[in-house]
Design an enzyme around this catalytic site. Sequence first.
Site, PDB file in Angstrom:
ATOM      1  N   GLY A 249      25.421 -51.113 -34.876  1.00 55.46           N
ATOM      2  CA  GLY A 249      24.129 -51.661 -34.511  1.00 55.46           C
ATOM      3  C   GLY A 249      24.159 -52.821 -33.541  1.00 55.46           C
ATOM      4  O   GLY A 249      23.133 -53.450 -33.288  1.00 55.46           O
ATOM      5  N   GLU A 291      31.222 -49.699 -37.610  1.00 57.82           N
ATOM      6  CA  GLU A 291      30.897 -48.381 -37.039  1.00 57.82           C
ATOM      7  C   GLU A 291      30.064 -48.513 -35.772  1.00 57.82           C
ATOM      8  O   GLU A 291      28.912 -48.081 -35.727  1.00 57.82           O
ATOM      9  CB  GLU A 291      30.042 -47.592 -38.041  1.00 57.82           C
ATOM     10  CG  GLU A 291      30.740 -47.182 -39.282  1.00 57.82           C
ATOM     11  CD  GLU A 291      29.761 -46.656 -40.324  1.00 57.82           C
ATOM     12  OE1 GLU A 291      28.570 -47.016 -40.290  1.00 57.82           O
ATOM     13  OE2 GLU A 291      30.202 -45.893 -41.174  1.00 57.82           O
ATOM     14  N   CYS A 362       6.689 -30.407 -19.778  1.00 58.14           N
ATOM     15  CA  CYS A 362       5.253 -30.215 -19.884  1.00 58.14           C
ATOM     16  C   CYS A 362       4.734 -31.043 -21.062  1.00 58.14           C
ATOM     17  O   CYS A 362       4.421 -30.515 -22.131  1.00 58.14           O
ATOM     18  CB  CYS A 362       4.969 -28.739 -20.082  1.00 58.14           C
ATOM     19  SG  CYS A 362       3.258 -28.375 -19.842  1.00 58.14           S
ATOM     20  N   GLU A 363       4.710 -32.338 -20.868  1.00 60.75           N
ATOM     21  CA  GLU A 363       4.450 -33.277 -21.967  1.00 60.75           C
ATOM     22  C   GLU A 363       4.083 -34.623 -21.338  1.00 60.75           C
ATOM     23  O   GLU A 363       4.896 -35.197 -20.606  1.00 60.75           O
ATOM     24  CB  GLU A 363       5.762 -33.418 -22.756  1.00 60.75           C
ATOM     25  CG  GLU A 363       5.685 -33.964 -24.129  1.00 60.75           C
ATOM     26  CD  GLU A 363       5.218 -32.932 -25.147  1.00 60.75           C
ATOM     27  OE1 GLU A 363       4.380 -33.311 -25.956  1.00 60.75           O
ATOM     28  OE2 GLU A 363       5.677 -31.779 -25.116  1.00 60.75           O
TER      29      GLU A 363
END
Length: 435
Positions: A249, A291, A362-363
């Site tokens: 993170g 991580e 197409c959005e």
Amino acid sequence: MSLDNYPYQINENGHLEIGGIDTLDLVKKYGTPLYVYDIALIRERCRAFVETFKKLGVKAQVAYASKAFSSIAILQVMKQEGLSVDVVSEGELFTALQAGVNPEKIHMHGNNKSPRELEMAIKNNIGCIVVDNFYEIELLKELLAKYGKETDVIIRVTPGIKSETHQYIMTGNEDSKFGFDLHNGQAEEAFLLLHEHEAINFKGLHCHIGSQIFDTERFVLATNILFDAISKWNTKYGYSPEVLNLGGGFGIRYTKDDQPLPLHKYVERLVETVQEHSDRLGIPMPEIWIEPGRSIVGDAGITLYTIGSTKHIPGVRDYVSVDGGMTDNIRPALYQAKYHGVLANKANHPSSSVVSIAGKCCESGDMLVWDLPLPDVESGDILALFSTGAYGYSMASNYNRIQKAAVVFVENGLDKLVIKRETYEDIVSHDLSYE
Ligand SMILES: Cc1ncc(COP(=O)(O)O)c(C=O)c1O
Ligand SMILES: N[C@@H](CCCC[NH3+])C(=O)O
């Protein structure tokens, strides 16, 4: 010339360079959209984590969160750098094994690991299973008995803190689908179930508080909360953890507003905090695992696009469309994530207007950047979007039956294709006829 603290350069032709390679040469050779990674930078990021733990003399594992970008080639780089690999699915596990990652250095996550996934993990003797829920504990016990195997586990717990990040990438809060809650006793119940089992080697605790976090103090807070539980379990059961996995993170620079910390600072602060708590409780210093995903591959990757149509709406805005979009980078549509970029072929031209970069799907939500200052834009210009190395390719889709883009690595002045551009034949290859 370097670019506003981004790890890319402008060469004498005024073109954008990454890892010493002219991006326009890459476009000529491989086409667009194209993901390009600077591997020397990725190695530098890996070493920042690994070397800091070494310098501090702390036993550690740096597990690359392969969800950020998984492919055979990138996992081979992680292997070369001595990293472990965190996987969350059968597909990511398969890729890690295919890349030749030592199974002992693979950790498996997932809030709904299927029996097949757990079976694959057990059969391949992977290093650690990060247990997420009670259903998984039962499955794990059954499968270990079936195969006569043992496994190392850690449990994922939710410390109940919120991170200042988008809700969808926040994972350590109480109302989360991930892990066991520390406050309502579920984590302790899971600990007892696993700790007592003869085929399970209970190594410790895991928490991941979210992504794109810029301050060390949230990690300190999470560690403090883990140690509240450890302290309690130490008194009640004489327990001390062998491993503490504090997740990933660590934030990166997407836009000029992002001010990431040098990676060694996170490691130093985590080590200091765990050491203080261990000393206070009089328990041995556990191994620390982390991580990181985004902070290893994020800003080492860019995406190159060719600009096609533009639409000028007087008094409203200018839309500039590229030959990719949400299919290669869903993050702006999913998290309102912000990106910065330049025209790779006019990298030294001053900006002359503010435009918005649209994808070709197409959005209406298929936008890559709202309000990006650019020089005069013409069709055929090459747009380079910065810091697209994490969760770009790995979250790509075939919406509108668009092919997934190719991926190229650059290192030591050379470029190498590591993922081929998908073909339409690839896309229809699983379709069956219905005639
Ligand atoms: C459990 C866990 N570990 C590590 C990561 C990697 O996070 P990041 O890529 O932000 O470092 C994630 C993703 O958010 C995660 O859920
Ligand atoms: N895919 C997310 C990160 C994962 C969030 C939860 N593990 C992103 O692009 O930021």
